[in-house]
Design an enzyme around this catalytic site. Structure first.
Site, short mmCIF file in Angstrom:
data_model
loop_
_atom_site.label_atom_id
_atom_site.label_comp_id
_atom_site.label_asym_id
_atom_site.label_seq_id
_atom_site.Cartn_x
_atom_site.Cartn_y
_atom_site.Cartn_z
CD GLU A 38 8.53 -75.32 69.51
OE1 GLU A 38 8.39 -75.91 70.60
OE2 GLU A 38 8.93 -75.85 68.47
NE ARG A 264 1.18 -78.54 81.15
CZ ARG A 264 1.95 -77.99 80.20
NH1 ARG A 264 3.16 -77.62 80.44
NH2 ARG A 264 1.49 -77.85 78.98
CE LYS A 274 2.60 -74.83 71.88
NZ LYS A 274 3.58 -73.77 71.62
P1 ATP Z 1 1.95 -77.42 75.20
O1 ATP Z 1 2.37 -78.22 76.40
O2 ATP Z 1 0.52 -77.05 75.17
O3 ATP Z 1 2.39 -78.05 73.93
P2 ATP Z 1 4.25 -75.79 75.39
O4 ATP Z 1 4.71 -75.68 76.79
O5 ATP Z 1 4.99 -76.68 74.50
O6 ATP Z 1 2.70 -76.04 75.37
P3 ATP Z 1 5.26 -73.24 74.67
O7 ATP Z 1 4.95 -72.44 73.48
O8 ATP Z 1 6.61 -73.80 74.85
O9 ATP Z 1 4.18 -74.37 74.70
O10 ATP Z 1 4.82 -72.44 75.97
C1 ATP Z 1 5.13 -71.11 76.22
C2 ATP Z 1 5.03 -70.86 77.70
O11 ATP Z 1 3.73 -71.17 78.16
C3 ATP Z 1 5.99 -71.76 78.46
O12 ATP Z 1 6.67 -70.98 79.42
C4 ATP Z 1 5.11 -72.77 79.11
O13 ATP Z 1 5.66 -73.17 80.33
C5 ATP Z 1 3.80 -72.00 79.27
N1 ATP Z 1 2.67 -72.93 79.29
C6 ATP Z 1 2.37 -73.87 78.37
N2 ATP Z 1 1.29 -74.59 78.73
C7 ATP Z 1 0.88 -74.08 79.91
C8 ATP Z 1 -0.18 -74.39 80.81
N3 ATP Z 1 -1.06 -75.37 80.57
N4 ATP Z 1 -0.30 -73.66 81.94
C9 ATP Z 1 0.55 -72.66 82.19
N5 ATP Z 1 1.57 -72.32 81.40
C10 ATP Z 1 1.75 -73.01 80.27
MG MG Z 2 7.40 -76.00 74.94
#
Ligand code: ATP
Ligand code: MG
Length: 560
Positions: A38, A264, A274
């Site tokens: 995102e 994760r 984020k």
């Molecule tokens: P955050 O939790 O940091 O706000 P998010 O999951 O909202 O991150 P996205 O942009 O939606 O951020 O993530 C894109 C991809 O990265 C998704 O498939 C998510 O599952 C993966 N992802 C996010 N954080 C992690 C992490 N700590 N370890 C592994 N994969 C991750």
């Molecule tokens: Mg997300």
């Protein structure tokens, strides 16, 4: 969650096993994965794990990986983030080819499918407020209650949804919900919201839309449109999978993707969210998204971490199905491993103490031959100017050395790396009693750093020539958080910030360092790895400390 020792690097895990089985059984032809960020912030090292997994699987199985922006929430999304994400994925070494997609490209199709659901009585427009919806949803132990608007006619729903799209209602006035089961034990199936009204400018679609699909509605359908075979995401989406499957089953989508979840990445001394990273930036706790203390890809890059080290780390930790916390030392270990092989050695003095070699001729300059990388003989040697006045590291001298201090002290001899043996013969102090200069003599027979009589000083020091070295600002970085589990036990997260995470010093570096380009990391002998900061300019050099040389992870391994 516990700190665990991950298995040794190997190219298999439960997700790769699933993919291999699907390919072997002919259930899947071309393997298609996607990385779906995102664009509401910069990518962090957790995303790197997901990127390495998705692009890695695609390349190992001869398939492809799409970069798809999940741009369904215009309030938080910006073009700046889209650009940064593309640059970061590329820098990590991955290529999506022509497969760059945006969920927003599918808005029209998603709208049609929403109308299709409504037409089949599988979705309805709800006038309840967000609070009322929450209240009707029930809990883990109590079923939810039907909304009074749940049994609207198909015609009324079609009309209301069309008017939602046309902008007839303000934010939050109505939502579109799937009509599934308010009594389901899985809360995600209790008539989840599919569309909400958001009057906001979208970075790509501008003001074409004022209703936006939720993640749940957009994600699986985008996967299906693109022919994604394995939709790999993190564990928090496991409870969404029944909804993912329900939508794929009930919509005329062109393919039937499957979702798989993995744990994760969590790292000690680090926060990977984020939302929190955005707060750190907005509240000025760091200098920006690419502050070298940030766990963002851009921060790590600016810090001097090579992409290869990050990829090695991802391979090393593997992919598991249970949450855990990885020692940040393991990431640093992977990075040191690469830098130890590749980083040229240089001399830099961070806390300079003047040395005057009394018996070295005034005005004489010698070019000493210094090895560029003992790990890589092909890296050769370089000339480093040596002269009568030098800078050495202040803590390489003690006036009254304790028993285990073997470096320079009055009357004691030490080796200057690749130069000469010097003996300290006197100390000059300022009016406060602080040592400001050492007087030394040198032994001309020890040129290059060895003595013909086999004498071996206990210490070898780095140095630079005072007349030839160039001044540099050096930014010493340490963990952004002082605690291994920031914010644990109910503490305020920001109270755990490390006040010593950035220390700025002024030192001198050998002249050749003026030419190191941004993006290259060198080793300052005995001190650590350093790289020029983008702030660096001719005449005003700035270096970031990437890492010290002390590898705590290797030590833990040795003990274990
Ligand atoms: P955050 O939790 O940091 O706000 P998010 O999951 O909202 O991150 P996205 O942009 O939606 O951020 O993530 C894109 C991809 O990265 C998704 O498939 C998510 O599952 C993966 N992802 C996010 N954080 C992690 C992490 N700590 N370890 C592994 N994969 C991750
Ligand atoms: Mg997300």
């Amino acid at each position: 969650m516990s700190i665990e020792t991950p298995p040794p690097p190997e190219r298999s895990d439960f997700i790769r096993d699933v993919v291999a089985a699907d390919v072997a059984a002919g259930r899947v032809g071309t393997v298609v994965t996607r990385f779906p960020p995102e664009p509401n912030g910069y990518l962090h090292i957790g995303h790197a794990k997901s990127i390495c997994l998705n692009f890695g699987i695609a390349s190992e199985f001869g398939g492809r990986c799409h970069l798809r922006f999940d741009d369904t929430n215009p309030v938080k999304e910006e073009q700046e983030y889209i650009d940064a994400i593309e640059a970061d994925v590329r820098w990590l070494g991955f290529d999506w080819g022509e497969h760059l997609y945006f969920a927003s490209d599918y808005f029209e199709q998603l709208y049609d499918w929403a109308m299709d659901l409504i037409g089949h009585g599988r979705a309805y427009v709800d006038d309840l407020s967000a609070d009322e919806i929450r209240e009707h949803r029930g809990t883990l132990t109590e079923p939810g209650r039907n909304s009074p608007f749940r049994d609207r006619s198909v015609e009324e729903n079609l009309d209301l949804f069309a008017r939602m799209r046309a902008g007839a209602f303000p934010n939050g006035a109505r939502v579109l919900r799937a009509r599934i089961d308010m009594g389901s034990p899985n809360i995600n199936l209790r008539d989840p919201v599919l569309y909400r009204i958001v009057h906001a400018e979208h970075p790509r679609t501008g003001d074409a839309w004022c209703i936006y699909p939720t993640y749940d509605f957009a994600h699986g359908q985008s996967d299906a449109i693109e022919g994604v075979t394995h939709s790999i995401c993190t564990l928090e989406f496991e409870v969404h999978r029944p909804l993912y499957d329900w939508l794929v089953e009930h919509l005329p989508v062109p393919s039937a993707p499957h979702q798989y979840e993995f744990a994760r990445l969590n790292l000690t001394y680090t926060v990977l969210s984020k939302r929190v990273l955005l707060r750190l930036v907005n509240e000025g706790r760091v200098h920006g998204w690419d502050d070298p203390r940030m766990p963002t890809i851009s921060g790590l890059r600016r810090r001097g971490f090579p992409a290869e080290g990050i990829r090695d780390f991802a391979a090393m930790i593997g992919v598991a199905k249970a949450d855990s916390v990885i020692e940040v030392g393991q990431l640093e270990h992977a990075v040191r491993d690469v830098l130890n092989r590749t980083a040229p050695r240089r001399f830099g003095v961070l806390d300079p103490l003047k040395v005057v070699i009394e018996n070295y001729p005034e005005g004489q300059v010698e070019a000493m031959d210094v090895v560029n990388n003992p790990e890589d003989p092909s890296a050769g040697t370089r000339p480093v100017e040596f002269s009568r006045e030098l800078w050495i590291e202040r803590d390489d001298f003690m006036e009254e050395p304790p028993p285990k201090f073997f470096r320079l002290a009055p009357g004691r001899e030490a080796r200057l790396r690749s130069a000469y043996f010097v003996t300290c013969t006197g100390v000059v102090k300022d009016e406060t009693g602080r040592v400001v200069e050492l007087r030394c003599t040198y032994d001309p027979t020890t040129r290059g750093g060895d003595s013909p009589d086999g004498r071996r000083p206990k210490a070898t020091l780095h140095w630079v020539s005072a007349a030839h070295a160039v001044p540099a600002e050096v930014r010493l970085y340490d963990h952004l958080f002082a605690e291994p589990f920031p914010g644990a036990d109910g503490r305020d997260l920001f109270a755990d910030l490390n006040p010593a995470s950035e220390t700025i010093v002024r030192g001198f570096v050998e002249a050749s360092l003026a030419d190191v380009p941004v993006g290259e990391t060198v080793q300052f002998e005995r001190l650590g790895y350093f790289c020029p900061d983008p702030d660096s300019a001719p005449g005003a050099l700035v270096f970031n400390r990437t890492l010290t040389l002390k590898d705590t992870w290797a030590k833990v391994q040795a003990r274990g």
